[in-house]
Design a protein around this motif. Sequence first.
Motif, PDB file in Angstrom:
ATOM      1  N   ARG A   1      -3.163   2.323 -14.023  1.00  0.00           N
ATOM      2  CA  ARG A   1      -1.839   2.394 -13.876  1.00  0.00           C
ATOM      3  C   ARG A   1      -1.059   1.478 -14.731  1.00  0.00           C
ATOM      4  NH1 ARG A   1       0.502   3.705  -8.302  1.00  0.00           N
ATOM      5  NH2 ARG A   1       3.035   2.924  -9.112  1.00  0.00           N
ATOM      6  N   PRO A   2      -0.310   1.072 -15.816  1.00  0.00           N
ATOM      7  CA  PRO A   2       0.287   0.385 -16.500  1.00  0.00           C
ATOM      8  C   PRO A   2       0.795  -1.034 -15.984  1.00  0.00           C
ATOM      9  CG  PRO A   2       0.567   1.989 -17.423  1.00  0.00           C
ATOM     10  CD  PRO A   2       0.191   2.643 -16.223  1.00  0.00           C
ATOM     11  N   LEU A   3       0.636  -1.956 -15.849  1.00  0.00           N
ATOM     12  CA  LEU A   3       1.244  -3.432 -15.417  1.00  0.00           C
ATOM     13  C   LEU A   3       1.784  -4.235 -15.665  1.00  0.00           C
ATOM     14  CD1 LEU A   3      -0.148  -5.077 -12.333  1.00  0.00           C
ATOM     15  CD2 LEU A   3       0.358  -6.435 -13.904  1.00  0.00           C
TER      16      LEU A   3
ATOM     17  N   LEU B   1       8.387   8.033 -15.424  1.00  0.00           N
ATOM     18  CA  LEU B   1       8.920   7.929 -14.000  1.00  0.00           C
ATOM     19  C   LEU B   1       9.375   6.882 -13.604  1.00  0.00           C
ATOM     20  CD1 LEU B   1       4.723   9.155 -13.445  1.00  0.00           C
ATOM     21  CD2 LEU B   1       6.944  10.507 -12.496  1.00  0.00           C
ATOM     22  N   PRO B   2       9.411   6.116 -12.753  1.00  0.00           N
ATOM     23  CA  PRO B   2      10.173   4.929 -12.068  1.00  0.00           C
ATOM     24  C   PRO B   2       9.047   3.927 -12.223  1.00  0.00           C
ATOM     25  CG  PRO B   2      11.042   6.367 -10.432  1.00  0.00           C
ATOM     26  CD  PRO B   2       9.917   7.212 -11.177  1.00  0.00           C
ATOM     27  N   LEU B   3       9.109   2.895 -12.658  1.00  0.00           N
ATOM     28  CA  LEU B   3       9.062   1.437 -12.425  1.00  0.00           C
ATOM     29  C   LEU B   3       8.594   1.092 -11.089  1.00  0.00           C
ATOM     30  CD1 LEU B   3       7.339  -0.732 -13.894  1.00  0.00           C
ATOM     31  CD2 LEU B   3      10.015  -2.313 -14.277  1.00  0.00           C
TER      32      LEU B   3
ATOM     33  N   LEU C   1       0.799  -1.329  -0.328  1.00  0.00           N
ATOM     34  CA  LEU C   1       0.043  -0.039   0.118  1.00  0.00           C
ATOM     35  C   LEU C   1       0.770   1.318  -0.300  1.00  0.00           C
ATOM     36  CD1 LEU C   1      -3.325   0.511   0.147  1.00  0.00           C
ATOM     37  CD2 LEU C   1      -2.615   0.860   2.473  1.00  0.00           C
ATOM     38  N   ARG C   2       1.888   1.296   0.900  1.00  0.00           N
ATOM     39  CA  ARG C   2       2.881   2.433   1.225  1.00  0.00           C
ATOM     40  C   ARG C   2       3.665   2.493  -1.010  1.00  0.00           C
ATOM     41  NH1 ARG C   2       4.455   0.354   5.809  1.00  0.00           N
ATOM     42  NH2 ARG C   2       6.670  -0.406   4.575  1.00  0.00           N
ATOM     43  N   ALA C   3       3.764   1.458  -1.167  1.00  0.00           N
ATOM     44  CA  ALA C   3       4.628   1.563  -2.896  1.00  0.00           C
ATOM     45  C   ALA C   3       3.765   2.129  -3.632  1.00  0.00           C
ATOM     46  CB  ALA C   3       4.663  -0.123  -2.613  1.00  0.00           C
ATOM     47  N   LEU C   4       2.531   1.455  -3.439  1.00  0.00           N
ATOM     48  CA  LEU C   4       1.471   2.177  -4.485  1.00  0.00           C
ATOM     49  C   LEU C   4       1.200   3.757  -3.748  1.00  0.00           C
ATOM     50  CD1 LEU C   4      -1.131  -0.698  -4.434  1.00  0.00           C
ATOM     51  CD2 LEU C   4       0.336  -0.040  -5.950  1.00  0.00           C
ATOM     52  N   ALA C   5       1.384   4.311  -2.912  1.00  0.00           N
ATOM     53  CA  ALA C   5       0.320   5.423  -2.724  1.00  0.00           C
ATOM     54  C   ALA C   5       2.448   5.946  -2.979  1.00  0.00           C
ATOM     55  CB  ALA C   5       0.307   5.301  -0.915  1.00  0.00           C
ATOM     56  N   GLN C   6       3.118   6.064  -2.576  1.00  0.00           N
ATOM     57  CA  GLN C   6       4.366   7.198  -2.692  1.00  0.00           C
ATOM     58  C   GLN C   6       4.620   6.982  -4.303  1.00  0.00           C
ATOM     59  OE1 GLN C   6       7.602   5.172   0.083  1.00  0.00           O
ATOM     60  NE2 GLN C   6       5.073   5.884   1.694  1.00  0.00           N
ATOM     61  N   SER C   7       3.919   5.809  -5.296  1.00  0.00           N
ATOM     62  CA  SER C   7       4.382   6.682  -6.884  1.00  0.00           C
ATOM     63  C   SER C   7       3.227   6.451  -7.555  1.00  0.00           C
ATOM     64  CB  SER C   7       5.422   4.512  -7.002  1.00  0.00           C
ATOM     65  OG  SER C   7       3.606   4.258  -7.508  1.00  0.00           O
ATOM     66  N   ARG C   8       2.887   6.514  -8.815  1.00  0.00           N
ATOM     67  CA  ARG C   8       2.865   7.176  -9.451  1.00  0.00           C
ATOM     68  C   ARG C   8       3.040   6.568 -11.565  1.00  0.00           C
ATOM     69  NH1 ARG C   8       2.386  12.170 -11.543  1.00  0.00           N
ATOM     70  NH2 ARG C   8       5.179  12.777 -11.241  1.00  0.00           N
TER      71      ARG C   8
END
Length: 247
Positions: free
Chosen positions: A76-78, A121-123, A42-49
Motif C-alpha cells: 500500500r502507498p504510505l 479510496l479514503p486515506l 490492526l483493525r484500521a488496516l484490516a478495514q481499509s484498502r
Amino acid sequence: MRVILTRPAHSNERTARKLTALGHEPLLLPLTEPVHDLDAALRALAQSRGALAVTSAEAIRVLEALGSELTRHLQRPLFAVGRSTADHAAGIGFANAFRSDGDGSELADLIDRQRALLAGLPLTYLAGWPRAEGFEARLQEHGIAVTTVEAYRMRDVNPAEEVLRRLFIEQKTDAVLLYSSYATTRLFGLLALPEFETSLRSMHLYCLSEQIAAAVPPALRPRAIVAAKPTEECLLGLIGKSAPLQF
C-alpha cells in the motif's frame, strides 16, 4: 554546548547520538512516553484498502510491532512526514513510501499532488494523541477523504524535582530543544517557579516550528529560535550559530 532534549526516550537517544557527533553534550529529559494501541492499528488496516499516512516515526514503530500481520499491507502507498520516518517505513518493508520534507500541511499538499495513488479510496491516517491539527485540516481543504485512527497515545513522564534542579539550576546548560507544542507546554508547567525562569533566561530555546514557539511562555518567547523548516536537520543546524542572548 550542553543541550537538553525533551523527546520520548527512543527519539531522545537517536537525537543524542546526532548531537554527540556534532560535538555537543546531550542531556536527556523525556517528558512523554508512547503507549501503542496495536489492536486499533490492526483493525484500521484490516478495514481499509487504500493509502496510509503517518506524521511521526512513532506510528511506524506501531506498524513494525504488528510483525507478520503487516505483511499483506506492505504494497500500500504510505505517505510520511520527514526523511527518517519514510526511510524507517521502507526499512520495515513498505515498497511505496513517499515523504514531505516539511510539516503535516506539506504532507497533505504532497498527497493532493499524488491523488492518483489514492485510487478513489479514503486515506487511512495512523495518528497519535495529542497531535497538531495541520495535516487533517489541510486534507479537508483539498477535499481528501480520510479515516483517522489513534494508533498510539503519549503518556506524561514526570521527572523528579531534583533532576529538574540539576539540569536547569545547578549546572550550566546552554539550550533546550523543543519538538512538540504539548511537550513544550508540559516543560514550562514543570518549571513554573521564578528560580527556573531566571535560569531559562540564559538559555537558547530551539523550536522545531512557529507553533511550538507559540507554546513558550510570553516572558521567555524572545529566547525562542525557530528552525527555518520543521526538520531535525534544520533544528540541529541552529545550535551554536545563534547570536548571544541579550539581557
